[in-house]
Design a protein around this motif. Structure first.
Motif, PDB file in Angstrom:
ATOM      1  N   SER A   1       0.826  -1.207   0.000  1.00  0.00           N
ATOM      2  CA  SER A   1       0.000   0.000   0.000  1.00  0.00           C
ATOM      3  C   SER A   1       0.861   1.258   0.000  1.00  0.00           C
ATOM      4  O   SER A   1       0.539   2.238  -0.686  1.00  0.00           O
ATOM      5  CB  SER A   1      -0.929   0.007   1.219  1.00  0.00           C
ATOM      6  N   ALA A   2       1.959   1.222   0.761  1.00  0.00           N
ATOM      7  CA  ALA A   2       2.845   2.381   0.817  1.00  0.00           C
ATOM      8  C   ALA A   2       3.496   2.651  -0.535  1.00  0.00           C
ATOM      9  O   ALA A   2       3.598   3.805  -0.975  1.00  0.00           O
ATOM     10  CB  ALA A   2       3.912   2.174   1.883  1.00  0.00           C
ATOM     11  N   LEU A   3       3.939   1.592  -1.208  1.00  0.00           N
ATOM     12  CA  LEU A   3       4.552   1.763  -2.526  1.00  0.00           C
ATOM     13  C   LEU A   3       3.510   2.213  -3.547  1.00  0.00           C
ATOM     14  O   LEU A   3       3.790   3.065  -4.399  1.00  0.00           O
ATOM     15  CB  LEU A   3       5.214   0.460  -2.977  1.00  0.00           C
ATOM     16  N   LEU A   4       2.312   1.660  -3.457  1.00  0.00           N
ATOM     17  CA  LEU A   4       1.242   2.061  -4.370  1.00  0.00           C
ATOM     18  C   LEU A   4       0.927   3.542  -4.211  1.00  0.00           C
ATOM     19  O   LEU A   4       0.736   4.266  -5.206  1.00  0.00           O
ATOM     20  CB  LEU A   4      -0.002   1.215  -4.093  1.00  0.00           C
ATOM     21  N   SER A   5       0.889   4.030  -2.978  1.00  0.00           N
ATOM     22  CA  SER A   5       0.624   5.449  -2.725  1.00  0.00           C
ATOM     23  C   SER A   5       1.737   6.327  -3.293  1.00  0.00           C
ATOM     24  O   SER A   5       1.474   7.389  -3.880  1.00  0.00           O
ATOM     25  CB  SER A   5       0.476   5.697  -1.232  1.00  0.00           C
ATOM     26  N   LEU A   6       2.984   5.882  -3.113  1.00  0.00           N
ATOM     27  CA  LEU A   6       4.109   6.643  -3.657  1.00  0.00           C
ATOM     28  C   LEU A   6       4.037   6.707  -5.174  1.00  0.00           C
ATOM     29  O   LEU A   6       4.242   7.773  -5.780  1.00  0.00           O
ATOM     30  CB  LEU A   6       5.424   6.010  -3.213  1.00  0.00           C
ATOM     31  N   LEU A   7       3.727   5.588  -5.818  1.00  0.00           N
ATOM     32  CA  LEU A   7       3.652   5.571  -7.282  1.00  0.00           C
ATOM     33  C   LEU A   7       2.498   6.421  -7.793  1.00  0.00           C
ATOM     34  O   LEU A   7       2.583   7.014  -8.875  1.00  0.00           O
ATOM     35  CB  LEU A   7       3.522   4.128  -7.776  1.00  0.00           C
ATOM     36  N   ALA A   8       1.419   6.505  -7.013  1.00  0.00           N
ATOM     37  CA  ALA A   8       0.306   7.380  -7.406  1.00  0.00           C
ATOM     38  C   ALA A   8       0.749   8.840  -7.391  1.00  0.00           C
ATOM     39  O   ALA A   8       0.385   9.627  -8.276  1.00  0.00           O
ATOM     40  CB  ALA A   8      -0.881   7.167  -6.462  1.00  0.00           C
ATOM     41  N   ARG A   9       1.550   9.219  -6.413  1.00  0.00           N
ATOM     42  CA  ARG A   9       2.080  10.580  -6.362  1.00  0.00           C
ATOM     43  C   ARG A   9       3.074  10.826  -7.497  1.00  0.00           C
ATOM     44  O   ARG A   9       3.139  11.927  -8.046  1.00  0.00           O
ATOM     45  CB  ARG A   9       2.741  10.842  -5.006  1.00  0.00           C
ATOM     46  N   ILE A  10       3.832   9.790  -7.840  1.00  0.00           N
ATOM     47  CA  ILE A  10       4.746   9.912  -8.975  1.00  0.00           C
ATOM     48  C   ILE A  10       3.963  10.125 -10.269  1.00  0.00           C
ATOM     49  O   ILE A  10       4.315  10.976 -11.094  1.00  0.00           O
ATOM     50  CB  ILE A  10       5.654   8.674  -9.063  1.00  0.00           C
ATOM     51  N   SER A  11       2.889   9.370 -10.455  1.00  0.00           N
ATOM     52  CA  SER A  11       2.049   9.523 -11.653  1.00  0.00           C
ATOM     53  C   SER A  11       1.447  10.920 -11.736  1.00  0.00           C
ATOM     54  O   SER A  11       1.289  11.484 -12.825  1.00  0.00           O
ATOM     55  CB  SER A  11       0.933   8.475 -11.655  1.00  0.00           C
ATOM     56  N   ALA A  12       1.105  11.474 -10.574  1.00  0.00           N
ATOM     57  CA  ALA A  12       0.514  12.817 -10.528  1.00  0.00           C
ATOM     58  C   ALA A  12       1.575  13.913 -10.568  1.00  0.00           C
ATOM     59  O   ALA A  12       1.236  15.102 -10.538  1.00  0.00           O
ATOM     60  CB  ALA A  12      -0.331  12.960  -9.269  1.00  0.00           C
ATOM     61  N   GLU A  13       2.842  13.500 -10.612  1.00  0.00           N
ATOM     62  CA  GLU A  13       3.977  14.422 -10.688  1.00  0.00           C
ATOM     63  C   GLU A  13       4.049  15.353  -9.484  1.00  0.00           C
ATOM     64  O   GLU A  13       4.416  16.526  -9.598  1.00  0.00           O
ATOM     65  CB  GLU A  13       3.936  15.216 -12.000  1.00  0.00           C
ATOM     66  N   VAL A  14       3.722  14.826  -8.305  1.00  0.00           N
ATOM     67  CA  VAL A  14       3.817  15.620  -7.077  1.00  0.00           C
ATOM     68  C   VAL A  14       4.731  14.953  -6.047  1.00  0.00           C
ATOM     69  O   VAL A  14       4.866  15.447  -4.928  1.00  0.00           O
ATOM     70  CB  VAL A  14       2.422  15.853  -6.453  1.00  0.00           C
ATOM     71  N   ALA A  15       5.362  13.837  -6.391  1.00  0.00           N
ATOM     72  CA  ALA A  15       6.205  13.111  -5.450  1.00  0.00           C
ATOM     73  C   ALA A  15       7.513  13.852  -5.200  1.00  0.00           C
ATOM     74  O   ALA A  15       8.051  14.517  -6.091  1.00  0.00           O
ATOM     75  CB  ALA A  15       6.489  11.708  -5.975  1.00  0.00           C
ATOM     76  N   THR A  16       8.018  13.740  -3.985  1.00  0.00           N
ATOM     77  CA  THR A  16       9.309  14.315  -3.612  1.00  0.00           C
ATOM     78  C   THR A  16      10.191  13.221  -3.010  1.00  0.00           C
ATOM     79  O   THR A  16       9.726  12.123  -2.692  1.00  0.00           O
ATOM     80  CB  THR A  16       9.140  15.432  -2.573  1.00  0.00           C
ATOM     81  N   ALA A  17      11.453  13.562  -2.812  1.00  0.00           N
ATOM     82  CA  ALA A  17      12.362  12.621  -2.153  1.00  0.00           C
ATOM     83  C   ALA A  17      11.933  12.354  -0.721  1.00  0.00           C
ATOM     84  O   ALA A  17      12.227  11.299  -0.161  1.00  0.00           O
ATOM     85  CB  ALA A  17      13.791  13.168  -2.194  1.00  0.00           C
ATOM     86  N   GLY A  18      11.210  13.291  -0.130  1.00  0.00           N
ATOM     87  CA  GLY A  18      10.662  13.059   1.198  1.00  0.00           C
ATOM     88  C   GLY A  18       9.634  11.939   1.204  1.00  0.00           C
ATOM     89  O   GLY A  18       9.536  11.176   2.174  1.00  0.00           O
ATOM     90  N   ASP A  19       8.855  11.828   0.128  1.00  0.00           N
ATOM     91  CA  ASP A  19       7.895  10.733   0.017  1.00  0.00           C
ATOM     92  C   ASP A  19       8.613   9.384  -0.048  1.00  0.00           C
ATOM     93  O   ASP A  19       8.137   8.390   0.504  1.00  0.00           O
ATOM     94  CB  ASP A  19       7.018  10.918  -1.224  1.00  0.00           C
ATOM     95  N   LEU A  20       9.741   9.347  -0.730  1.00  0.00           N
ATOM     96  CA  LEU A  20      10.524   8.107  -0.783  1.00  0.00           C
ATOM     97  C   LEU A  20      11.022   7.736   0.612  1.00  0.00           C
ATOM     98  O   LEU A  20      10.961   6.563   1.006  1.00  0.00           O
ATOM     99  CB  LEU A  20      11.707   8.259  -1.741  1.00  0.00           C
ATOM    100  N   ALA A  21      11.513   8.727   1.358  1.00  0.00           N
ATOM    101  CA  ALA A  21      11.992   8.451   2.716  1.00  0.00           C
ATOM    102  C   ALA A  21      10.868   7.916   3.589  1.00  0.00           C
ATOM    103  O   ALA A  21      11.071   6.986   4.377  1.00  0.00           O
ATOM    104  CB  ALA A  21      12.588   9.724   3.320  1.00  0.00           C
ATOM    105  N   ARG A  22       9.672   8.470   3.452  1.00  0.00           N
ATOM    106  CA  ARG A  22       8.535   7.977   4.234  1.00  0.00           C
ATOM    107  C   ARG A  22       8.191   6.535   3.843  1.00  0.00           C
ATOM    108  O   ARG A  22       7.862   5.712   4.702  1.00  0.00           O
ATOM    109  CB  ARG A  22       7.329   8.889   4.033  1.00  0.00           C
ATOM    110  N   PHE A  23       8.251   6.232   2.552  1.00  0.00           N
ATOM    111  CA  PHE A  23       8.022   4.851   2.114  1.00  0.00           C
ATOM    112  C   PHE A  23       9.059   3.920   2.736  1.00  0.00           C
ATOM    113  O   PHE A  23       8.725   2.828   3.223  1.00  0.00           O
ATOM    114  CB  PHE A  23       8.067   4.757   0.592  1.00  0.00           C
ATOM    115  N   GLU A  24      10.314   4.335   2.741  1.00  0.00           N
ATOM    116  CA  GLU A  24      11.362   3.491   3.305  1.00  0.00           C
ATOM    117  C   GLU A  24      11.191   3.303   4.811  1.00  0.00           C
ATOM    118  O   GLU A  24      11.473   2.227   5.348  1.00  0.00           O
ATOM    119  CB  GLU A  24      12.730   4.099   2.984  1.00  0.00           C
TER     120      GLU A  24
END
Length: 242
Positions: A113-136
């Motif tokens: 679910s966490a990875l799916l949420s991150l990829l949704a933000r990537i698709s919407a072009e709003v993801a940041t490196a902070g989102d990756l850290a939260r996923f990790e």
């Protein structure tokens, strides 16, 4: 034996002439590999790009076999990410961490679910490196290596937490760190505050923090380094942060 489920493409490697061995991640099956026949062909290669969300079907004679994978596109995340180098780096780093850290064929629905949420933000072009850290952070916790950022390990204080012990993964206040301050890892405030987004310098510190524990625990226990995609992403953020 067979199963069907939506899943995320984590990795694809050439096999023979025109085939791919693909690693996918689903909520019900965990990380699972299969042979995608003709997956490297001109008509199918776009489907098996890392980061895509695909409707999957796996078929094998026995559960322990590699089996065959087929699929239909649900969300072409890879195509969206390719518009920007940082976004592409985030996607590749997240998928590389997932496929390298998660045991195969074990169920990790929280990480899915966490990875799916991150990829949704990537698709919407709003993801940041902070989102990756939260996923990790979420993945580390799911694997049993979660950090304790709730209170100071030395005083029990819950305010002014700004450091993390690289040995225990517990938060520490600046005042309590004392002579050990230089050995501690910075704790960016946004990792403890869901409504904060952080800035580039904080993203760098967050990735340094999660990278330390990923390398020591999730990857270190398998005697493997952090994936090249993850190291490259950190270098990009570090350069931006100066």
């Amino acid at each position: 034996m067979e199963w069907e489920a939506p899943g995320i493409v984590l990795d694809g490697r050439p096999y023979g002439e025109g085939d791919l061995i693909v690693a996918v991640f689903t909520a019900q099956q965990g990380v699972h590999r299969g042979l995608a026949r003709g997956g490297a062909s001109r008509n199918r290669i776009a489907l098996w790009q890392v980061g895509n969300l695909v409707s999957l079907r796996w078929v094998g004679r026995l559960p322990e076999q590699l089996g065959s994978l087929t699929g239909e596109m649900i969300q072409a995340t890879a195509a969206s990410a390719m518009r920007d180098a940082m976004t592409l780096g985030l996607m590749r780093a997240a998928c590389a961490v997932a496929v390298g850290a998660l045991p195969e064929r074990e169920v990790y629905p929280v990480s899915f679910s966490a990875l799916l949420s991150l990829l949704a933000r990537i698709s919407a072009e709003v993801a940041t490196a902070g989102d990756l850290a939260r996923f990790e952070m979420s993945l580390l916790a799911d694997l049993g290596y979660g950090l304790d950022l709730s209170s100071c390990a030395l005083t029990g204080e819950t305010m002014d937490l700004s450091l993390v012990s690289p040995r225990t993964g517990r938060a520490v206040t600046e005042a309590a760190a004392g002579i050990w301050r230089s050995r501690m890892l910075p704790l960016p405030a946004f990792l403890r505050e869901p409504d904060q987004t952080g800035d580039t310098a904080q993203w760098r510190d967050a990735l340094r923090l999660t990278g330390h524990f990923l390398e020591r625990d999730a990857f270190g226990h398998h005697h493997r380094p952090l994936p090249e995609a993850r190291r490259h992403l950190y270098q990009m953020v570090e350069q931006l942060a100066g």
